[in-house]
Design a protein around this motif. Structure first.
Motif, mmCIF file in Angstrom:
data_model
loop_
_atom_site.group_PDB
_atom_site.id
_atom_site.type_symbol
_atom_site.label_atom_id
_atom_site.label_comp_id
_atom_site.label_asym_id
_atom_site.label_seq_id
_atom_site.Cartn_x
_atom_site.Cartn_y
_atom_site.Cartn_z
ATOM 1 N N GLY A 154 41.691 30.670 47.959
ATOM 2 C CA GLY A 154 41.380 30.021 48.637
ATOM 3 C C GLY A 154 41.138 31.412 50.061
ATOM 4 N N GLU A 155 41.833 32.489 49.279
ATOM 5 C CA GLU A 155 41.801 33.480 50.414
ATOM 6 C C GLU A 155 40.654 34.380 50.556
ATOM 7 N N LEU A 156 40.252 34.063 49.257
ATOM 8 C CA LEU A 156 38.726 34.641 49.404
ATOM 9 C C LEU A 156 37.475 34.421 50.444
ATOM 10 N N ALA A 157 37.612 33.088 50.952
ATOM 11 C CA ALA A 157 36.867 33.091 52.372
ATOM 12 C C ALA A 157 37.487 33.728 53.561
ATOM 13 N N THR A 158 38.677 34.087 53.275
ATOM 14 C CA THR A 158 38.605 34.771 54.435
ATOM 15 C C THR A 158 39.186 35.682 55.294
ATOM 16 N N CYS A 159 39.731 36.542 53.297
ATOM 17 C CA CYS A 159 39.852 37.678 53.679
ATOM 18 C C CYS A 159 39.221 39.203 53.899
ATOM 19 N N PHE A 162 36.518 41.600 51.193
ATOM 20 C CA PHE A 162 36.563 40.192 49.880
ATOM 21 C C PHE A 162 35.738 40.784 48.345
ATOM 22 N N ASP A 163 34.593 41.662 48.836
ATOM 23 C CA ASP A 163 34.549 41.967 47.017
ATOM 24 C C ASP A 163 35.941 42.689 46.230
ATOM 25 N N PRO A 164 36.854 43.613 46.859
ATOM 26 C CA PRO A 164 37.892 44.147 45.711
ATOM 27 C C PRO A 164 38.688 43.249 45.222
ATOM 28 N N THR A 165 38.939 42.321 46.268
ATOM 29 C CA THR A 165 39.731 40.551 46.008
ATOM 30 C C THR A 165 39.063 40.185 45.064
ATOM 31 N N ALA A 166 37.948 39.550 44.977
ATOM 32 C CA ALA A 166 37.779 38.896 44.217
ATOM 33 C C ALA A 166 37.059 39.223 42.938
#
Length: 363
Positions: A154-159, A162-166
């Protein structure tokens, strides 16, 4: 009066092949675990003993029944010289108990196969002193891991990035789904995903950890537990943010934000994946904030594979262990049997058949 068959210890029928000896060693250790369980020992005690035997076997490089008192002198007097007294005592006690089992159950058989008479290498001259309980590594439960990845996803939509988090999210998912080591994940290439092999595709782990300095140990594992869907999403929707050339030889599966001189992405380092998991655990699974590591996810994978119905030999192959004693430390079958419940199938029948087919296991 009937005549009885008498086994003469002086008879020596060997030699046997290396493969036969390895199978025999695995069977002996499995029998040791079952015997200790039958004696009513706690799971932690059995798992701790197997762990100690694994450490000594890795150092010795040969079956432990070949160990002599001089070998034990060198191990406890040099290798464990600076270790806590509790560690030294627990390891010596595990070795002594294992040799007692060998002498009672397999002394004649070992002599026939190897010509060696089993004798414990621990005596009154080299027996360590002291006592201390061994610690256990218990992985999170399935609902806890689900909570982690639900929150992380869910965090991917607002982080903010995005790229390193995904990327970190995907690598951690693979560690929990197919038991990858963090070092193995870092060294994967795009070409290591073999979509056309098997029903779900396979992952070619080219840089598996070698046993006792033997070098990389390759393995091919099926993309079970939803790993195929995780990887397709990452490659189709995320990978292109790092690099635009999917066909480049040696293109890493998990790229770094840093670039090579030709503009292509470098390979991610293990620190980035470890830190990403630590940050996510702190945010979405605070109870594990200080203890959830990539290796704990590997333990979680092993436990879930066993709950899904895969036997220890299959789990050994999936995780890339050289010796089944290591696999026994990753899962806790006896605890499941104590509940009286049947294992809950964690993946589809097709996935289970795929795993067994890859490793030549009976259905």
């Amino acid at each position: 009066m009937a005549l009885a068959a008498v086994s003469d210890l002086r008879e020596f029928h060997g030699p046997v092949s290396t493969e036969e000896l390895e199978r025999f060693e695995t069977d002996v250790l499995s029998g040791f675990v079952l015997a200790r369980a039958s004696a009513g020992l706690a799971d932690g005690t059995i798992r701790g003993d197997v762990g100690h035997l694994d450490q000594m076997r890795a150092w010795f490089g040969r079956p432990l029944w070949e160990m002599e008192p001089t070998d034990a002198d060198g191990y406890f007097g040099k290798v464990l010289r600076g270790s806590p007294s509790g560690t030294r005592l627990a390891r010596a006690q595990a070795l002594t108990t294992y040799f007692l089992f060998l002498e009672l159950r397999h002394k004649v058989e070992i002599h026939r196969m190897t010509g060696r008479v089993v004798e414990c290498p621990i005596d009154e001259m080299n027996r360590p002193r002291g006592s201390k309980d061994a610690a256990l590594r218990i992985p999170p439960t399935e609902p806890e891991i689900k909570t982690l990845f639900t929150g992380w996803g869910g965090e991917l939509a607002t982080c903010r990035k995005f790229d390193p988090t995904a990327r970190n999210y995907t690598a951690a998912k693979l560690m929990s789904q197919v038991g990858l080591r963090v070092s193995e994940a870092c060294k994967l290439d795009l070409a290591d995903i073999k979509w056309d092999l098997g029903r779900f595709g396979k992952l070619h782990v080219r840089h598996g950890k070698g046993a006792r300095g033997s070098g990389p140990r390759e393995r091919m594992g099926p993309l079970i537990n939803g790993t195929d869907r995780t990887l397709r999403w990452f490659i189709e929707d995320v990978w292109g943010h790092f690099d635009d050339d999917h066909t480049r030889p040696g293109a890493p599966l998990f790229p770094s934000e840093r670039k090579n001189t030709d503009g292509s992405s470098r390979r991610v380092g293990d620190d980035a994946l470890r830190n990403g998991l630590a940050v996510a655990a702190k945010a979405h699974l605070p109870g594990w904030a200080d203890t959830l590591t990539p290796h704990v996810l590997r333990h979680f994978c092993a436990s879930e594979l066993y709950l899904g119905g895969l036997d220890l030999l299959g789990i050994q192959e999936v995780l890339g262990h050289s010796w089944i004693a290591t696999t026994m430390r990753y899962s806790n079958p006896r605890e499941l049997h104590q509940t009286g419940e049947k294992p809950q199938v964690a993946w589809s029948l097709g996935e289970a058949e795929q795993v067994r087919g890859v490793y030549g296991l009976a259905s």
